[in-house]
Write a protein that holds these residues in place. Structure first.
Motif, mmCIF file in Angstrom:
data_model
loop_
_atom_site.group_PDB
_atom_site.id
_atom_site.type_symbol
_atom_site.label_atom_id
_atom_site.label_comp_id
_atom_site.label_asym_id
_atom_site.label_seq_id
_atom_site.Cartn_x
_atom_site.Cartn_y
_atom_site.Cartn_z
ATOM 1 N N VAL A 36 0.837 -1.201 0.000
ATOM 2 C CA VAL A 36 0.000 0.000 0.000
ATOM 3 C C VAL A 36 0.869 1.246 0.000
ATOM 4 O O VAL A 36 1.854 1.336 0.742
ATOM 5 N N LEU A 37 0.472 2.215 -0.822
ATOM 6 C CA LEU A 37 1.091 3.532 -0.813
ATOM 7 C C LEU A 37 -0.001 4.548 -0.486
ATOM 8 O O LEU A 37 -0.970 4.704 -1.229
ATOM 9 N N LEU A 38 0.150 5.220 0.649
ATOM 10 C CA LEU A 38 -0.794 6.258 1.063
ATOM 11 C C LEU A 38 -0.214 7.615 0.695
ATOM 12 O O LEU A 38 0.909 7.950 1.089
ATOM 13 N N ILE A 39 -0.986 8.392 -0.035
ATOM 14 C CA ILE A 39 -0.556 9.721 -0.470
ATOM 15 C C ILE A 39 -1.486 10.776 0.119
ATOM 16 O O ILE A 39 -2.711 10.657 0.037
ATOM 17 N N ASP A 40 -0.876 11.799 0.727
ATOM 18 C CA ASP A 40 -1.666 12.906 1.277
ATOM 19 C C ASP A 40 -0.809 14.159 1.281
ATOM 20 O O ASP A 40 0.420 14.078 1.394
ATOM 21 N N LYS A 41 -1.465 15.319 1.184
ATOM 22 C CA LYS A 41 -0.741 16.595 1.179
ATOM 23 C C LYS A 41 -0.199 16.938 2.566
ATOM 24 O O LYS A 41 0.719 17.747 2.685
ATOM 25 N N ILE A 42 -0.801 16.362 3.611
ATOM 26 C CA ILE A 42 -0.326 16.591 4.969
ATOM 27 C C ILE A 42 0.119 15.255 5.565
ATOM 28 O O ILE A 42 -0.149 14.194 4.992
ATOM 29 N N ASN A 43 0.787 15.302 6.699
ATOM 30 C CA ASN A 43 1.373 14.072 7.245
ATOM 31 C C ASN A 43 0.538 13.447 8.344
ATOM 32 O O ASN A 43 1.013 12.579 9.067
ATOM 33 N N HIS A 44 -0.730 13.865 8.471
ATOM 34 C CA HIS A 44 -1.524 13.355 9.582
ATOM 35 C C HIS A 44 -3.004 13.223 9.212
ATOM 36 O O HIS A 44 -3.509 13.908 8.322
ATOM 37 N N HIS A 45 -3.662 12.335 9.932
ATOM 38 C CA HIS A 45 -5.115 12.186 9.855
ATOM 39 C C HIS A 45 -5.752 13.231 10.766
ATOM 40 O O HIS A 45 -5.266 13.482 11.869
ATOM 41 N N GLN A 46 -6.857 13.823 10.306
ATOM 42 C CA GLN A 46 -7.520 14.882 11.063
ATOM 43 C C GLN A 46 -8.931 14.445 11.450
ATOM 44 O O GLN A 46 -9.684 13.954 10.609
ATOM 45 N N PHE A 47 -9.269 14.648 12.719
ATOM 46 C CA PHE A 47 -10.605 14.282 13.197
ATOM 47 C C PHE A 47 -11.519 15.497 13.055
ATOM 48 O O PHE A 47 -11.651 16.316 13.967
ATOM 49 N N GLN A 79 3.587 2.203 2.723
ATOM 50 C CA GLN A 79 4.483 3.328 2.480
ATOM 51 C C GLN A 79 3.665 4.624 2.475
ATOM 52 O O GLN A 79 2.478 4.621 2.126
ATOM 53 N N ILE A 80 4.303 5.723 2.875
ATOM 54 C CA ILE A 80 3.607 7.008 2.973
ATOM 55 C C ILE A 80 4.411 8.050 2.217
ATOM 56 O O ILE A 80 5.635 8.127 2.351
ATOM 57 N N ARG A 81 3.724 8.868 1.418
ATOM 58 C CA ARG A 81 4.366 9.967 0.730
ATOM 59 C C ARG A 81 3.539 11.242 0.946
ATOM 60 O O ARG A 81 2.341 11.267 0.661
ATOM 61 N N MET A 82 4.215 12.251 1.471
ATOM 62 C CA MET A 82 3.567 13.546 1.673
ATOM 63 C C MET A 82 3.720 14.354 0.387
ATOM 64 O O MET A 82 4.740 14.978 0.135
ATOM 65 N N THR A 83 2.692 14.313 -0.416
ATOM 66 C CA THR A 83 2.721 14.979 -1.716
ATOM 67 C C THR A 83 1.291 15.188 -2.182
ATOM 68 O O THR A 83 0.341 14.715 -1.552
ATOM 69 N N THR A 94 -0.750 4.844 -13.728
ATOM 70 C CA THR A 94 0.111 5.655 -12.878
ATOM 71 C C THR A 94 -0.653 6.886 -12.419
ATOM 72 O O THR A 94 -1.681 7.262 -13.006
ATOM 73 N N ILE A 95 -0.141 7.511 -11.383
ATOM 74 C CA ILE A 95 -0.607 8.839 -11.002
ATOM 75 C C ILE A 95 0.598 9.770 -11.007
ATOM 76 O O ILE A 95 1.733 9.341 -10.734
ATOM 77 N N THR A 96 0.359 11.024 -11.339
ATOM 78 C CA THR A 96 1.401 12.036 -11.314
ATOM 79 C C THR A 96 1.238 12.880 -10.057
ATOM 80 O O THR A 96 0.136 13.357 -9.759
ATOM 81 N N THR A 97 2.330 13.054 -9.309
ATOM 82 C CA THR A 97 2.311 13.867 -8.097
ATOM 83 C C THR A 97 3.380 14.948 -8.193
ATOM 84 O O THR A 97 4.145 14.999 -9.154
ATOM 85 N N THR A 98 3.458 15.768 -7.180
ATOM 86 C CA THR A 98 4.454 16.845 -7.159
ATOM 87 C C THR A 98 5.865 16.318 -6.966
ATOM 88 O O THR A 98 6.833 17.067 -7.130
ATOM 89 N N ILE A 99 6.013 15.037 -6.623
ATOM 90 C CA ILE A 99 7.355 14.471 -6.457
ATOM 91 C C ILE A 99 7.640 13.355 -7.452
ATOM 92 O O ILE A 99 8.654 12.668 -7.347
ATOM 93 N N GLY A 100 6.757 13.160 -8.420
ATOM 94 C CA GLY A 100 7.000 12.143 -9.432
ATOM 95 C C GLY A 100 5.780 11.280 -9.702
ATOM 96 O O GLY A 100 4.688 11.529 -9.179
#
Length: 428
Positions: A36-47, A79-83, A94-100
């Motif tokens: 699994v690759l989790l992609i999010d613009k921030i590094n945390h889950h928000q309640f 795996q986690i990517r902040m992007t 594929t998906i395109t992100t700000t880091i590749g």
């Protein structure tokens, strides 16, 4: 192209978005079958249900924000990517992100929604929104800073500074209005002795004739009575036409001077480039079938607020609430495993567990499938169920202690103004 380590016998799943849906999906995907690759613009889950309590200085932001790397620290298959995802490329998987670019076997879009300003650029620029932890902190800072400024402000400016307007009388708007009303009564008089707080006006603007339109008429009427008793000025059948940062223009023709406008009047889906236009419906939601598969694709799915699923019971799509997001994600995780095992998949069926909103101390309304009630018991039910949804036992305990302390003392010590500017002795 950036490639994640992938075992040959496992499928690569990319989950975009770590909200209620994305988090549940990642937690429930079987590590025997998936990387699994989790992609999010921030590094945390928000309640999100408790953002308003951060904005009103009742709890700390860290109590409702959970770093992804800590949540999944013992799961090496995740795996986690902040992007930020920029585009989906279905032809190349594929998906395109700000880091590749990242490749996938299965792509799950759990991107949620953003604030809907209905195309009004001035409102978007000048009003506050409440969709992230950061925005909650921003509102808290602004409110506290405004009261610091009121003390020394010319009399002519005080009216504008002491007018707070909340737009949208859904759960967020109602809960914000109630919380600010309690602060006005119990906390601000102790902090600001030199301010005439009878001039602090809290307005709640609603375009329809009811508050809490997602709940029963009885609950809406009860909430309205609570708000009026708490001194909130309720403007129904009223729309905001414009806001320039100082003057709020209403559909009635009235103009209100207001230094603070919080926009809670609706949401819209986040647009995803690469998803065909015929798979997008009103509110920028993505059309999915009963297994959350995006229309026109076999290996792209959407879950949660961004997903639009029609069923016999919900011909106009499901409500955009946490219960739907969580259970769609859990079922999809199970269905993906079933697919890998060559077994049949199940359709999603929404079970309405009810809805609720709190208006303040001992004041809440609860609609359950079999009963509706309000007042103190409803308030206790609201607190208990929200505590149970918090991820960690430690955070539940911290929030419970904060709530208990606030209940007993009618006060908190969380009113910190956090700014990014340098102090005078740090200037070069």
């Amino acid at each position: 192209m950036v490639k994640e380590q992938n075992l040959q016998e496992k499928k690569q799943v990319i989950v975009v978005g770590g909200g209620f849906a994305g988090l549940q999906l990642v937690r429930n995907l079987d590590k025997r079958f998936f990387n699994v690759l989790l992609i999010d613009k921030i590094n945390h889950h928000q309640f999100q249900p408790l953002f308003y309590q951060v904005a009103t200085s009742q709890i700390e932001p860290a109590s409702i924000s959970f770093p992804f790397r800590n949540i999944f620290k013992s799961r090496s298959h995740i795996q986690i990517r902040m992007t930020e995802m920029l585009k989906v490329n279905p032809d190349h998987q594929t998906i395109t992100t700000t880091i590749g670019d990242f490749s996938y076997d299965y792509l799950i879009l759990a991107t949620g929604c953003r604030t809907n300003y209905f195309g009004n650029a001035n409102i978007q620029k000048n009003a506050f929104s409440l969709k992230t932890t950061y925005q909650s902190i921003t509102i808290r800072n602004h409110i506290l800073t405004t009261f610091e400024k009121v003390i020394a402000a010319p009399k002519a400016d005080r009216e504008r500074m002491l007018n707070l307007t909340i737009v949208g009388a859904g759960p967020t708007g109602v809960e914000l209005a109630g919380a600010f009303s309690e602060i006005k009564k119990e906390i601000l008089p102790k902090d600001y002795h030199d301010i005439d707080l009878s001039k602090f006006t809290i307005r709640l603007v609603e375009g329809s004739n009811h508050v809490l339109n997602n709940m029963s008429k009885a609950s809406g009427e009860a909430a309205e009575k609570y708000l009026k008793k708490m001194g909130v000025v309720l403007l129904k059948n009223t729309f905001v036409k414009d806001y320039d940062g100082e003057n709020l223009t209403l559909s009635s023709g009235e103009t209100i001077k207001s230094a603070t406008v919080i926009w809670a009047a609706g949401v819209t889906g986040r647009k995803t480039e690469g998803v065909p236009a015929d798979a997008i419906t009103r509110g920028n939601r993505i059309i999915v079938n009963r297994q959350n598969k995006v229309q026109g694709f076999d290996n792209i799915f959407a879950v949660g607020d961004i997903a639009y699923m029609e069923t016999p019971d919900y011909p106009n799509g499901h409500p955009q609430v946490a219960n739907v997001a969580i259970n769609q994600a859990r079922l999809l995780a199970k269905n993906l495993k079933q697919l890998q095992q060559g077994k049949p998949v199940a359709d999603y069926k929404y079970k309405d567990l009810g809805s609720m909103a709190t208006i303040g101390r001992n004041k809440a309304v609860v609609d359950l499938p079999f009963i509706r009630f309000k007042g103190y018991i409803a308030w206790l039910v609201w607190m208990f169920l929200h505590l149970m949804l918090i991820l960690s036992v430690r955070n539940r305990l911290i929030i419970f202690i904060n709530w208990a302390w606030l209940y007993v003392t009618k006060n908190t010590s969380l009113r910190l103004i956090l700014t990014s500017g340098k102090t005078s002795d740090e200037q070069p």
